[in-house]
Design a protein around this motif. Structure first.
Motif, PDB file in Angstrom:
ATOM      1  N   VAL A   1     -13.179 -36.454  -5.670  1.00  0.00           N
ATOM      2  CA  VAL A   1     -13.410 -35.063  -5.264  1.00  0.00           C
ATOM      3  C   VAL A   1     -14.657 -34.570  -5.998  1.00  0.00           C
TER       4      VAL A   1
ATOM      5  N   VAL B   1      -9.090 -33.892 -10.244  1.00  0.00           N
ATOM      6  CA  VAL B   1     -10.508 -34.228 -10.306  1.00  0.00           C
ATOM      7  C   VAL B   1     -10.822 -34.966 -11.600  1.00  0.00           C
ATOM      8  N   GLY B   2     -11.404 -36.148 -11.492  1.00  0.00           N
ATOM      9  CA  GLY B   2     -11.779 -36.898 -12.688  1.00  0.00           C
ATOM     10  C   GLY B   2     -13.208 -36.584 -13.102  1.00  0.00           C
TER      11      GLY B   2
ATOM     12  N   ALA C   1     -10.116 -44.940  -4.048  1.00  0.00           N
ATOM     13  CA  ALA C   1     -11.000 -43.767  -3.983  1.00  0.00           C
ATOM     14  C   ALA C   1     -11.319 -43.221  -5.369  1.00  0.00           C
ATOM     15  N   ILE C   2     -10.621 -43.721  -6.393  1.00  0.00           N
ATOM     16  CA  ILE C   2     -10.799 -43.166  -7.740  1.00  0.00           C
ATOM     17  C   ILE C   2     -12.063 -43.715  -8.389  1.00  0.00           C
TER      18      ILE C   2
ATOM     19  N   LYS D   1      -9.580 -37.992 -18.611  1.00  0.00           N
ATOM     20  CA  LYS D   1      -9.348 -39.400 -18.980  1.00  0.00           C
ATOM     21  C   LYS D   1      -9.773 -39.632 -20.435  1.00  0.00           C
TER      22      LYS D   1
ATOM     23  N   GLY E   1      -9.309 -38.354  -6.091  1.00  0.00           N
ATOM     24  CA  GLY E   1     -10.090 -39.562  -5.801  1.00  0.00           C
ATOM     25  C   GLY E   1     -11.445 -39.152  -5.275  1.00  0.00           C
TER      26      GLY E   1
HETATM   27  P1  PGA Z   1     -12.293 -39.306  -9.893  1.00  0.00           P
HETATM   28  O1  PGA Z   1     -10.875 -39.530 -10.600  1.00  0.00           O
HETATM   29  O2  PGA Z   1     -12.347 -37.853  -9.452  1.00  0.00           O
HETATM   30  O3  PGA Z   1     -13.313 -39.608 -10.962  1.00  0.00           O
HETATM   31  O4  PGA Z   1     -12.363 -40.234  -8.722  1.00  0.00           O
HETATM   32  C1  PGA Z   1      -9.723 -38.896 -10.126  1.00  0.00           C
HETATM   33  C2  PGA Z   1      -8.520 -39.291 -10.965  1.00  0.00           C
HETATM   34  O5  PGA Z   1      -8.403 -40.463 -11.338  1.00  0.00           O
HETATM   35  O6  PGA Z   1      -7.660 -38.449 -11.282  1.00  0.00           O
END
Ligand code: PGA
Length: 249
Positions: free
Chosen positions: A213, A232-233, A171-172, A13, A211
């Motif tokens: 992970v 994975v964020g 979930a994000i 991101k 979301g």
């Molecule tokens: P997250 O983000 O793993 O921080 O929940 C996932 C994403 O938005 O691709």
């Protein structure tokens, strides 16, 4: 259908400065010492792509962009084209992430146009779909993501490698995840929608889950039916965490 090789994608991101290139170097080094059984992709901000390329070149880590413009070039101040991402070292690109859909008003048609642009530039698109909490609570999750996937794809994908990512919006970045049954239900519906839309060629396309992970939940999520990898964020920003997820694949 069980995918033999999982696709593990790190979405940085709007995080990452020169000092963070060391994380990519650590990842590269670790994957030289313990070869991964999955494909590993990092999607840094566009400003880091070219320099990250010099860090990972010749190793197992592939690079991706986080978005692209639908046009190959032109008077679009501030935008990055698919060809520019490819030129800077990307071989994949995340498209239709819910943050882009929500904050930049991208609808399915806009995402489909970007998918076409990515294909034209030789990039492998990772097309994101996902329901909001209100949509899930109304019982509409499967209908929403099925419609999103059918309308966000391009016909030409039938001949190309690409991936879909199921990322429930709620979930994000929240630490919340759906149950394994909920993930399996949506992934089965997405598989059916993919085959309806593109034919049998789409029967083996990886469907990633994304979301929240984390190292702690990666193994069970990656073992769920029809889960072909993870997007994975937060847990991809540090090589140490991301490696734990890679090892779980
Ligand atoms: P997250 O983000 O793993 O921080 O929940 C996932 C994403 O938005 O691709």
């Amino acid at each position: 259908m069980k995918q033999s090789v999982k696709l593990i994608v790190g979405n940085w991101k709007m995080h990452g400065l020169s000092a963070d290139l060391g994380e990519a170097a650590t990842l590269r080094q670790a994957l030289e010492e313990e070869s991964a059984s999955c494909r590993v992709v990092l999607c840094p901000p566009a400003t880091l792509l070219d320099r990250m390329r010099t860090v990972v070149e010749g190793g197992a880590v592939e690079l991706g962009g986080q978005d692209c413009h639908e046009k190959p070039a032109g008077a679009f101040t501030g935008s990055t084209s698919a060809a520019m991402l490819a030129d800077a070292g990307a071989s994949l690109v995340i498209l239709g992430h819910s943050e882009r859909r929500a904050a930049f008003g991208e609808n399915d048609a806009a995402v489909a146009a970007k998918v076409e642009a990515a294909i034209a530039a030789g990039l492998e698109p990772i097309v994101c779909v996902g329901e909001t909490l209100a949509q899930r609570e109304a019982g509409d999750a499967v209908a929403v993501v099925s419609a999103q996937v059918e309308n966000s794809l391009a016909d030409s994908l039938a001949e190309r490698p690409f991936a879909v990512a199921y990322e429930p919006v709620w979930a994000i970045g929240t630490g919340l995840t759906p149950t394994l049954e909920q993930i399996a239900e949506v992934h089965a519906a997405l598989r059916a929608a993919l085959v309806r839309r593109l034919g049998q060629a789409a029967a083996r396309i990886p469907i990633l889950y994304g979301g929240s992970v984390k190292p702690e939940n990666a193994a069970e999520i990656l073992a769920a039916s029809e889960v072909g990898g993870a997007l994975v964020g937060g847990a991809s920003l540090k090589a140490e965490d991301f490696l734990k997820i890679i090892r779980a694949a």
